[in-house]
Design an enzyme around this catalytic site. Structure first.
Site, PDB file in Angstrom:
ATOM      1  N   SER A  53     -14.868  13.322  39.692  1.00 28.06           N
ATOM      2  CA  SER A  53     -16.034  13.505  40.707  1.00 28.06           C
ATOM      3  C   SER A  53     -17.478  13.084  40.528  1.00 28.06           C
ATOM      4  CB  SER A  53     -15.771  14.792  40.784  1.00 28.06           C
ATOM      5  OG  SER A  53     -16.445  15.182  42.514  1.00 28.06           O
ATOM      6  N   ASP A  98      -5.974  13.990  47.743  1.00 30.32           N
ATOM      7  CA  ASP A  98      -7.700  13.689  47.411  1.00 30.32           C
ATOM      8  C   ASP A  98      -8.734  13.762  49.208  1.00 30.32           C
ATOM      9  OD1 ASP A  98     -10.261  14.535  47.237  1.00 30.32           O
ATOM     10  OD2 ASP A  98     -10.200  13.588  45.262  1.00 30.32           O
ATOM     11  N   HIS A 155      -7.960  17.102  45.150  1.00 31.28           N
ATOM     12  CA  HIS A 155      -9.372  17.320  43.994  1.00 31.28           C
ATOM     13  C   HIS A 155      -9.605  17.393  42.641  1.00 31.28           C
ATOM     14  CE1 HIS A 155     -13.304  15.207  43.864  1.00 31.28           C
ATOM     15  NE2 HIS A 155     -13.654  16.228  43.832  1.00 31.28           N
TER      16      HIS A 155
END
EC number: 3.4.21.26
Length: 710
Positions: A554, A641, A680
């Site tokens: 991330s 995601d 994610h």
């Protein structure tokens, strides 16, 4: 020498955007459409070279087998009490999702209450948020599919675990707060949008609303309680005060730890919740964070960073709320950061501090704020807690790099407040006494001392011969505290590795000052701190640049990609998971606009200049020196995601392969793997987690020529 034939990828040289007079070419902008045939073909072509490369890594089978074996240990949460019953989460070891159990007493028989594994064949439906009604008789729970942030809320009657017909859709980043009468619940939803909403879309999430659902009615009848038509980015989560009288609304604009705080006295309106609530704007600016802890009548206790970057506890009397009248209950500590606070047994406060990236747990008096007791804790992290104002006991869970977890129970009605070990888990096959964890403080480029944990086998020689795995994050006020990771311990045990975790600026390790030191105009500090961590590991003889892997996900994916661009000579391998790579456009997709509090936004000329300097997508260049190439790089992302949309990684890999990958001196691979039915990270099934870490460490082993140690 490895040499790669990368797919031929169309470059649209006419795709140019003007930013404040700067013409920026964006030749892979067409990859921003996830549904086009061209994008699907691109993903397929990339996976076609990556998957065989990973499968042919000699140790992948060994790693996966060992991971499957060692990860098969029981995983428990703390027990928590709701109404008359106790609940806890438990995973026998390799279940895709953890299961919620119920007991009538701590000694009673445990029964399955909710098993998410029964909701899909492949474990891709996950529990995302839940809330019990105040009396513990009703249960609301959110489900997400394939890793998306979109949630469907369903309801159960707790007695007999009976499914109710109520269903709430278009829910994302939601609160779940029952009114104490048990009649209904506050939650957040987004307006209808064109096209699909399954987590594969990229459309922006704006105009979140606060609604109230009455149990037993259709969602179309839900009451709109708060909306912000003039502030599309605002998000407002509700919670009920401990006495059930007040609804507290925390309004956030992005990811900064600052919020407005409005409240509504439910006793003032006689005709119930039937429209926009009569909000009193207690705090109507974004100058501090106000986290509700408890209240005694109109005197409310908040944890705040207002004029206290390490946080303190204050009391505000709603009948006389002027800031000059606020009272300090527990003052700010000069070094330790107050992470969270809970009120328990009506007159106690549990305070959790972070001291040099290690947790401290204390008991204080609610009336005076005085310290009553410090609970004994090893060096590590408190990762679970339960105990509310009406409970007379607490549970808390401890973990560290070498301990998977101990759950403690403390009965607060006794004279002697001595916690007892309630449950302890061991992992067969890894003997913690063979390894050691140390914490060092190394200097960054500007002289700031940065903490770093290092885990390795006892008695290793510091001769530079060891592969090392350096992890970092550095953003959004998030502290990276010690945690137990089987996948990384396998690297230490079977690949002879050294594990390092650098607590760089941008995180919350030393409060809001540390966070601000690594955001906006200071973002380069994150990259400097991380590169200096690598240099420290090399200088001290733990590893060499050719044997060093860096990893982050991330915002940490952005970190390792930016570092690879800035210092390709410093690393042997880079694994970037679900990274933010296009810093000029990130705010245009899904919830990206919320991150402008950390990054800034290219719509501003000043911010554009900061972003252009480090944006991974815009800083790929072939190293000038003949003997320097890019490290081996593996990007990981997934089709669902919808937090950091996959287009970031797709555009970045296309750029890497075009600018760097075509060079004859670039023998290190530049690859991407795009997973399906995954997002994610939150809610990822165990089977997918095992595949992902097997890919990562097999890639490292193949690229850095690491032998498997039996």
């Amino acid at each position: 020498m490895l040499s790669f034939q990368y797919p031929d990828v169309y470059r649209d040289e006419t795709s140019v955007q003007d930013y404040h007079g700067h013409k920026i070419c964006d030749p892979y902008a067409w990859l921003e459409d996830p549904d086009s045939e061209q994008t699907k073909a691109f993903v397929e072509a990339q996976n076609k070279i990556t998957v065989p490369f990973l499968e042919q890594c000699p140790i992948r089978g060994l790693y996966k087998e060992r991971m499957t074996e060692l990860y098969d240990y029981p995983k428990y949460s703390c027990h928590f009490k709701k109404g008359k019953r106790y609940f806890y989460f438990y995973n026998t070891g390799l279940q895709n999702q953890r299961v919620l159990y119920v007991q009538d007493s701590l000694e009673g028989e445990a029964r399955v209450f909710l098993d998410p594994n029964t909701l899909s064949d492949d474990g891709t439906v996950a529990l995302r948020g839940y809330a019990f009604s105040e009396d513990g008789e009703y249960f609301a729970y959110g489900l997400s599919a394939s890793g998306s942030d979109w949630v469907t809320i369903k309801f159960m009657k707790v007695d007999g675990a009976k499914e109710l017909p109520d269903v709430l859709e278009r829910v994302k980043f939601t609160c779940m707060a029952w009114t104490h009468d048990g009649k209904g619940m506050f939650y957040n939803s987004y307006p209808q949008q064109d096209g699909k909403s399954d987590g594969t879309e990229t459309s922006t999430n704006l105009h979140q609303k606060l609604c109230y659902h009455v149990l037993g009615t259709d969602q179309s009848e839900d009451v709109l309680c708060a909306e912000f038509p003039d502030e599309p980015k605002w998000m407002g989560g509700a919670e009920l005060s401990d006495d059930g009288r007040y609804v507290l609304l925390s309004i956030w604009e992005g990811c900064d730890p600052v919020n407005r705080l409005w409240y509504c006295d439910l006793q003032q309106g006689s005709n119930g919740i039937n429209g926009i609530l009569k909000w009193v704007k207690l705090i109507d600016n974004f100058e501090g964070e106000y986290d509700y802890i408890t209240n005694e009548g109109t005197v409310f206790t908040f944890k705040t960073n207002r004029n206290s970057p390490n946080y303190r506890l204050i009391n505000i009397d709603f009948t006389d709320p002027d800031e000059s009248k606020w009272k300090v209950l527990v003052p700010e500590h000069e070094k330790d950061v107050l992470e969270w606070v809970a009120c328990v047994r009506s007159n106690f406060l549990v305070l959790c501090y972070l001291r040099n990236v290690k947790n401290i747990l204390q008991l204080h008096d609610l009336t005076t704020g005085a310290l009553l007791k410090t609970f004994p804790l090893d060096v590590g992290s408190v990762v679970g807690y339960s105990g509310r104002k009406k409970d007379s006991e607490i549970f808390y869970q401890f973990t560290s790099f070498l301990s998977p977890g101990v759950i403690y129970h403390c009965d607060l009605t006794r004279e002697e407040l001595e916690p007892r070990v309630f449950r302890e888990v061991t992992v067969k096959g890894i003997d913690a006494s063979d390894y050691q964890t140390i914490q060092v403080f190394y200097p960054s480029k500007d002289g700031t001392k940065i903490p770093m944990f290092i885990v390795h086998k006892k008695g290793i020689k510091l001769d530079g011969s060891h592969p090392a795995f350096l992890y970092g994050y550095g953003g959004f006020n998030i502290s990276i505290t010690p945690n137990y990771s089987v996948s990384r311990l396998i690297f230490v045990r079977h690949m002879g590795g050294v594990l390092a975790v650098a607590n760089i600026r941008g995180g919350g390790e030393y409060g809001e000052t540390w966070h601000k030191g690594g955001i906006l105009a200071n973002k380069q500090n994150c990259f400097d701190d991380f590169q200096c961590a690598a240099e420290y590991l090399i200088k001290e003889g733990y590893t060499t640049s050719k044997r060093l892997t860096i990893n982050g996900g991330s915002n940490g994916g952005l970190l390792v990609a930016a570092c690879a661009n800035q210092r390709p000579d410093l690393f042997g391998c880079v694994i970037a998971q679900v990274g933010v790579m296009d810093m000029l456009k990130f705010h245009k997709f899904t919830i990206g606009h919320a991150w402008t509090t950390d990054y800034g936004c290219s719509d501003s000329k000043q911010h554009f200049e900061w972003l252009l300097k480090y944006s991974p997508l815009h800083n790929v260049k072939l190293p000038e020196a003949d003997d320097i190439q890019y490290p081996s790089m593996l990007l990981l992302t997934a089709d669902h995601d919808d937090r950091v949309v996959p287009l970031h990684s797709l555009k970045f890999i296309a750029t890497l392969q075009y600018i760097v990958g075509r060079s004859r001196k670039q023998s290190n691979p530049l690859l991407i793997h795009v997973d399906t039915k995954a997002g994610h990270g939150p809610g990822k099934p165990t089977a997918k987690v095992i595949e992902e870490v097997s890919d990562m460490f097999a890639f490292i082993a193949r690229c850095l020529n690491i032998e498997w140690i039996q």
